[in-house]
Design a protein around this motif. Structure first.
Motif, mmCIF file in Angstrom:
data_model
loop_
_atom_site.group_PDB
_atom_site.id
_atom_site.type_symbol
_atom_site.label_atom_id
_atom_site.label_comp_id
_atom_site.label_asym_id
_atom_site.label_seq_id
_atom_site.Cartn_x
_atom_site.Cartn_y
_atom_site.Cartn_z
ATOM 1 N N LEU A 130 42.296 45.612 61.030
ATOM 2 C CA LEU A 130 42.081 45.123 59.749
ATOM 3 C C LEU A 130 42.339 46.120 58.461
ATOM 4 C CD1 LEU A 130 41.352 42.318 58.053
ATOM 5 C CD2 LEU A 130 39.202 43.183 58.340
ATOM 6 N N GLY A 131 41.639 47.289 58.610
ATOM 7 C CA GLY A 131 41.802 48.407 57.523
ATOM 8 C C GLY A 131 43.114 48.657 57.352
ATOM 9 N N GLY A 132 43.978 48.866 58.697
ATOM 10 C CA GLY A 132 45.439 49.330 58.546
ATOM 11 C C GLY A 132 46.246 48.156 57.921
ATOM 12 N N VAL A 133 45.979 47.137 58.219
ATOM 13 C CA VAL A 133 46.743 45.761 57.504
ATOM 14 C C VAL A 133 46.536 45.881 56.043
ATOM 15 C CG1 VAL A 133 46.962 43.435 57.385
ATOM 16 C CG2 VAL A 133 47.155 44.435 59.682
ATOM 17 N N THR A 134 45.439 45.915 55.658
ATOM 18 C CA THR A 134 44.912 46.073 54.323
ATOM 19 C C THR A 134 45.598 47.187 53.473
ATOM 20 O OG1 THR A 134 42.920 44.991 54.872
ATOM 21 C CG2 THR A 134 42.782 46.229 52.676
ATOM 22 N N LEU A 135 45.490 48.420 54.227
ATOM 23 C CA LEU A 135 45.861 49.731 53.389
ATOM 24 C C LEU A 135 47.684 49.267 53.184
ATOM 25 C CD1 LEU A 135 45.609 52.610 52.586
ATOM 26 C CD2 LEU A 135 46.105 53.240 54.951
ATOM 27 N N PHE A 136 48.462 48.689 54.253
ATOM 28 C CA PHE A 136 49.595 48.457 54.237
ATOM 29 C C PHE A 136 50.141 47.733 53.132
ATOM 30 C CE2 PHE A 136 53.089 45.304 55.119
ATOM 31 C CZ PHE A 136 54.044 46.239 55.207
ATOM 32 N N TRP A 137 49.346 46.538 52.872
ATOM 33 C CA TRP A 137 49.556 45.611 51.858
ATOM 34 C C TRP A 137 49.170 46.292 50.601
ATOM 35 C CZ3 TRP A 137 52.810 42.022 51.830
ATOM 36 C CH2 TRP A 137 53.068 41.318 53.152
ATOM 37 N N ALA A 197 23.904 56.795 63.177
ATOM 38 C CA ALA A 197 24.685 56.753 64.312
ATOM 39 C C ALA A 197 24.806 55.738 65.145
ATOM 40 C CB ALA A 197 23.841 57.822 65.342
ATOM 41 N N ARG A 198 23.681 54.940 65.249
ATOM 42 C CA ARG A 198 23.959 53.270 65.513
ATOM 43 C C ARG A 198 24.860 52.430 65.108
ATOM 44 N NH1 ARG A 198 18.606 51.288 64.713
ATOM 45 N NH2 ARG A 198 17.767 53.363 64.629
ATOM 46 N N ILE A 199 24.853 52.642 63.662
ATOM 47 C CA ILE A 199 26.000 51.714 62.882
ATOM 48 C C ILE A 199 27.317 52.408 63.185
ATOM 49 C CG2 ILE A 199 26.827 51.279 60.885
ATOM 50 C CD1 ILE A 199 23.762 51.061 59.888
ATOM 51 N N SER A 200 27.574 53.671 63.183
ATOM 52 C CA SER A 200 28.651 54.257 63.418
ATOM 53 C C SER A 200 29.125 53.845 64.950
ATOM 54 C CB SER A 200 28.563 55.815 63.200
ATOM 55 O OG SER A 200 29.791 56.383 63.516
ATOM 56 N N ARG A 201 28.235 53.971 65.863
ATOM 57 C CA ARG A 201 28.692 53.706 67.129
ATOM 58 C C ARG A 201 29.393 52.034 67.213
ATOM 59 N NH1 ARG A 201 23.977 54.288 69.746
ATOM 60 N NH2 ARG A 201 24.065 56.227 69.155
ATOM 61 N N LYS A 202 28.554 51.637 66.739
ATOM 62 C CA LYS A 202 28.764 50.042 66.812
ATOM 63 C C LYS A 202 30.230 49.535 65.918
ATOM 64 C CE LYS A 202 26.820 45.481 66.509
ATOM 65 N NZ LYS A 202 25.939 45.029 67.599
ATOM 66 N N LEU A 203 30.314 50.143 64.948
ATOM 67 C CA LEU A 203 31.596 49.915 64.096
ATOM 68 C C LEU A 203 32.609 50.668 64.471
ATOM 69 C CD1 LEU A 203 30.133 49.835 60.593
ATOM 70 C CD2 LEU A 203 30.424 47.755 62.138
ATOM 71 N N CYS A 204 32.726 51.760 65.245
ATOM 72 C CA CYS A 204 33.819 52.410 65.413
ATOM 73 C C CYS A 204 34.005 52.322 66.961
ATOM 74 C CB CYS A 204 33.468 53.877 65.212
ATOM 75 S SG CYS A 204 33.373 54.225 63.445
ATOM 76 N N SER A 205 33.619 51.559 67.910
ATOM 77 C CA SER A 205 33.871 51.500 69.310
ATOM 78 C C SER A 205 34.013 49.888 69.505
ATOM 79 C CB SER A 205 33.128 52.184 69.971
ATOM 80 O OG SER A 205 31.804 51.809 69.968
ATOM 81 N N LYS A 265 35.469 46.142 70.893
ATOM 82 C CA LYS A 265 36.333 45.316 70.131
ATOM 83 C C LYS A 265 35.995 45.307 68.445
ATOM 84 C CE LYS A 265 36.676 42.190 74.331
ATOM 85 N NZ LYS A 265 36.413 41.120 74.928
ATOM 86 N N LEU A 266 34.880 45.159 68.226
ATOM 87 C CA LEU A 266 34.444 45.319 66.778
ATOM 88 C C LEU A 266 35.306 46.484 66.110
ATOM 89 C CD1 LEU A 266 33.254 43.839 64.312
ATOM 90 C CD2 LEU A 266 31.065 45.360 64.829
ATOM 91 N N GLY A 267 35.031 47.463 66.630
ATOM 92 C CA GLY A 267 35.817 48.975 66.243
ATOM 93 C C GLY A 267 37.150 48.676 65.923
ATOM 94 N N ILE A 268 37.810 48.167 67.002
ATOM 95 C CA ILE A 268 39.350 47.924 67.063
ATOM 96 C C ILE A 268 39.777 46.913 66.164
ATOM 97 C CG2 ILE A 268 41.317 47.118 68.480
ATOM 98 C CD1 ILE A 268 39.943 48.523 70.869
#
Length: 78
Positions: free
Chosen positions: A54-61, A36-44, A46-49
């Motif tokens: 980055l994931g969207g750009v990687t998926l696009f390419w 839960a701590r890791i999820s909260r940190k990675l999904c919200s 500035k880091l989450g955004i």
């Protein structure tokens, strides 16, 4: 019978058609799980955004390169 440490209580009245469910907040002494701590940190925040962008750009390419290679081999002249 419910254990005392349960945080959800359900009571049903015989005279009424309404059911009552009350959820008590988790006590402050309990720590959040590591996931839960890791999820909260990675999904919200500035880091989450940043990770989502980055994931969207990687998926696009990845889709672009896969489509390019597929199109190249499908339409290749013999």
């Amino acid at each position: 019978m419910q254990p005392q440490d349960s945080s959800v209580q359900y009571s049903r009245w015989n005279n009424s058609s309404q059911d009552e469910v009350s959820v008590a907040p988790v006590s402050s002494t309990e720590e959040a799980s590591g996931y839960a701590r890791i999820s909260r940190k990675l999904c919200s925040g500035k880091l989450g955004i940043s990770l989502k962008v980055l994931g969207g750009v990687t998926l696009f390419w990845a889709v672009f390169i896969l489509g390019y290679l597929t199109g190249y081999y499908v339409h290749k002249c013999k």
